[in-house]
Design an enzyme around this catalytic site. Structure first.
Site, PDB file in Angstrom:
ATOM      1  CG  HIS A 166      -1.743  -1.267   1.321  1.00 31.26           C
ATOM      2  ND1 HIS A 166      -2.932  -1.424   0.631  1.00 31.26           N
ATOM      3  CD2 HIS A 166      -1.548  -2.445   1.981  1.00 31.26           C
ATOM      4  CE1 HIS A 166      -3.429  -2.615   0.879  1.00 31.26           C
ATOM      5  NE2 HIS A 166      -2.608  -3.263   1.697  1.00 31.26           N
ATOM      6  CE  LYS A 212      -6.598   8.306   5.409  1.00 28.98           C
ATOM      7  NZ  LYS A 212      -5.701   9.447   5.209  1.00 28.98           N
ATOM      8  CG  HIS A 243      10.188  -2.679   2.257  1.00 30.79           C
ATOM      9  ND1 HIS A 243       9.631  -1.709   1.446  1.00 30.79           N
ATOM     10  CD2 HIS A 243       9.528  -2.583   3.444  1.00 30.79           C
ATOM     11  CE1 HIS A 243       8.683  -1.069   2.102  1.00 30.79           C
ATOM     12  NE2 HIS A 243       8.604  -1.572   3.324  1.00 30.79           N
ATOM     13  CG  ASP A 293       8.453  -2.638   7.942  1.00 28.35           C
ATOM     14  OD1 ASP A 293       8.765  -3.751   8.420  1.00 28.35           O
ATOM     15  OD2 ASP A 293       8.777  -2.297   6.781  1.00 28.35           O
ATOM     16  CB  ALA A 343      -1.201  18.792   7.571  1.00 29.16           C
ATOM     17  CB  SER A 345      -4.039  16.407   7.980  1.00 28.64           C
ATOM     18  OG  SER A 345      -4.963  15.492   8.518  1.00 28.64           O
TER      19      SER A 345
END
Length: 586
Positions: free
Chosen positions: A34, A59, A139, A162, A435, A548
């Site tokens: 994703h 999204k 990755h 992750d 943001a 945001s």
């Protein structure tokens, strides 16, 4: 040399839908690839980067990032033929034999992860791009490069953590002299990121997307109630590693694909799964609190062990788990490290940046390594685009234009002082999930009702979710428990609000007294700094609530037209498009 990095696996979810057609919609996110994105590095300098979701408005979009690529090239004035290398932030080729063990896995490799599958997408969307210029970067190697080469550290510990890379979930490196030496890795079979995401799903939220909500919910709960469960579920090993026994319960292909046995185990020990529309109870809050405490312990264990082993007192991090601001804050306060840097686009969108930087490091042995400025790497839109958007909504809005930034900031500061909620749109869009003052919703953090109002009427999201303060770097120590001039520009680490000021800052002080603070300097966030100084002259605090500019389920706005439409269908009071103030028609 012009190097484009990309991320994402477009075919991952369609493959899963085809082979498991009857899953709950949320289960399809238990998949890889994703947050596709593109990043452009020119002669070792990052010049543009953006997630594909900001263009296609989907999204966490996994689609091949053709529009992000087009933007990056346009920003640099380049054509596709000028690109020397295209680098993807995954490399599954070394693991091809593992995928030959059963027919479905073999097909997954062939249709989704293989070089041939990716080259088919390159040819579809970048017709004629030479295959010999297309490269793969492991990755975690990509994540590590994104952290190290933007840290400004000559030598440091790098930790990538992750859900999973190709087959690993955490990797530790020693970084020095432009190189990365791998010290340790943890298999994806023992991924604390996957465990955190599965508990997120168990609590009724989106796997691989809503983990930040659990971080926000955790302070409302009692971490002791389920502490014993998570101490067994997160096994901290003497060598600094981590084991996650519940993930090893899945044996068959079907069980591993959808984590079926692990999810049943969670239900047996933590209570029945919550559905998305169910009320949030104390049980859910307590599970969230214990999970977060378990992650905090694991991060300190992993990073602390290798700090002691190497003696390195500077830490750089990336990977989706590195977006956990609470764990980052605990690490900062632990005193283990003298300096901690978290790459601001730490999730998989940032692996596009890292893939480009890694390839650049192979060609430029003296690749510049300076601390990343605030990542305003996305599109800015022209005066004509803004005027066209305004013209398109002319019958629904009123317009007031100001001569320049200072005048616009003075007017905005007065509105914030008066308890108004503003959308603030200017300059280049941020890269990453936060943001940071160019695509923001702003308000006065001193208004007690402001958090509830923005959550319900503006953002249309869960009431427990906290908001972040943005404060000038000159005043950060006045309001928060940090030394003077502490730099926290990416809104990615929590700190404590000073006890004597918590009652004055109800809209940004979380229930446990913490805040996900963003510091703003005139050096790399000049227009936002000017606004905060103007706010300080009206309220006595060079600080705003900053969140945001989007609503629940929507990517952060990109274009002026998106900004206007979002403004008009929410409870935002006013919108600034650069130096133009927009209000609704009376």
């Amino acid at each position: 040399m012009n190097i484009l990095g990309i991320s994402g696996f477009e075919n991952s979810m369609p493959f899963k839908r085809a082979h498991w057609p009857s899953l709950d919609e949320r289960e399809y996110r238990i998949s890889q690839g994703h947050d596709s994105a593109a990043a452009l590095v020119v002669d070792g300098q990052v010049v543009a980067a953006a997630a594909e979701e900001r263009f296609n408005r989907e999204k966490h979009s996994p689609r091949f990032p053709v529009r992000a690529i087009e933007y990056c090239l346009a920003e640099a004035g380049l054509a596709l033929a000028d690109v020397d290398e295209l680098a993807h932030g995954f490399d599954y080729e070394p693991y091809r034999p593992l995928f030959s063990l059963d027919p479905v896995a073999s097909e997954l490799y062939r249709e989704v992860y293989s070089r041939e599958a990716l080259l088919r997408l390159v040819e579809r969307d970048l017709k004629g791009f030479p295959a010999d210029r297309f490269h793969h970067v492991g990755h975690h190697q990509a994540h590590a490069a994104s952290a190290y080469f933007t840290s400004g550290f000559d030598e440091c510990l790098v930790v990538v953590i992750d859900g999973m890379g190709e087959v690993v979930s955490a990797t530790v490196y020693r970084a020095s002299a432009g190189g990365l030496e791998k010290l340790h890795e943890i298999s994806a079979a023992h991924s604390i990121g996957i465990l955190y995401s599965l508990v997120t799903l168990h609590l009724g939220f989106e796997f691989g997307a809503d983990e930040y909500k659990i971080m926000g919910l955790a302070p409302y709960g009692d971490p002791e109630r389920f502490r014993s469960f998570f101490e067994h579920a997160i096994d901290l090993r003497p060598n600094g590693s981590i084991r996650i026994p519940p993930l090893t319960l899945n044996e068959s292909r079907e069980e591993r694909e959808n984590q079926l046995v692990t999810r049943r185990y969670l239900a047996e020990h933590l209570g029945p799964p919550r559905m998305p529309d169910d009320p949030i109870t104390d049980d859910h809050r307590d599970v969230a609190a214990a999970l977060q405490a378990g992650l905090d312990r694991a991060m300190e264990h992993l990073c602390g062990h290798f700090r002691r082993q190497t003696g390195l007192r500077k830490l750089a991090m990336a990977g989706g788990v590195a977006l956990n601001c609470t764990a980052n804050g605990k690490l900062l306060r632990s005193g283990l490290f003298d300096d901690i840097y978290v790459q601001p686009a730490a999730g998989d969108d940032g692996s596009a940046l890292g893939a480009a930087l890694h390839r650049a490091s192979l060609h430029h042995k003296d690749l510049p390594n300076r601390r990343f400025p605030v990542p305003f790497l996305g599109p800015a839109h022209s005066h004509d685009a803004i005027e066209s958007a305004i013209s398109g909504a002319a019958d629904r809005i009123e317009v007031e234009r100001f001569d320049g930034l200072e005048a616009a900031c003075e007017r905005a500061a007065d509105l914030i002082r008066d308890g108004r909620v503003l959308a603030w749109y200017r300059g280049r869009m941020e890269f990453g999930p936060r943001a940071l003052g160019h695509r923001s919703i702003l308000a006065d953090p001193g208004h007690p009702e402001m958090r509830g109002r923005i959550n319900s009427m503006v953002k249309m999201r869960e009431a427990f979710r906290p908001f972040a303060p943005a404060v000038t770097i000159e005043q950060v120590h006045r309001w928060f428990e940090v030394p003077p001039m502490t730099e926290l520009p990416y809104m990615i680490i929590t700190v404590d609000v000073r006890q004597e000021h918590r009652a004055q800052l109800p809209a940004v002080t979380h229930v446990n007294g913490s805040a996900r603070v963003q510091t703003v300097s005139s050096g790399d966030n000049a227009s936002f700094h000017t606004l905060l100084r103007a706010v300080g002259r009206t309220t006595g605090r060079e600080m705003v609530l900053n969140t945001s500019f989007n609503v629940k389920g929507q990517p952060i706005v990109n274009t002026p037209a998106e900004a206007l439409e979002t403004f008009l269908r929410t409870g935002i009071d006013f919108l600034f498009l650069e130096n133009t103030l927009i209000s609704r028609s009376r």
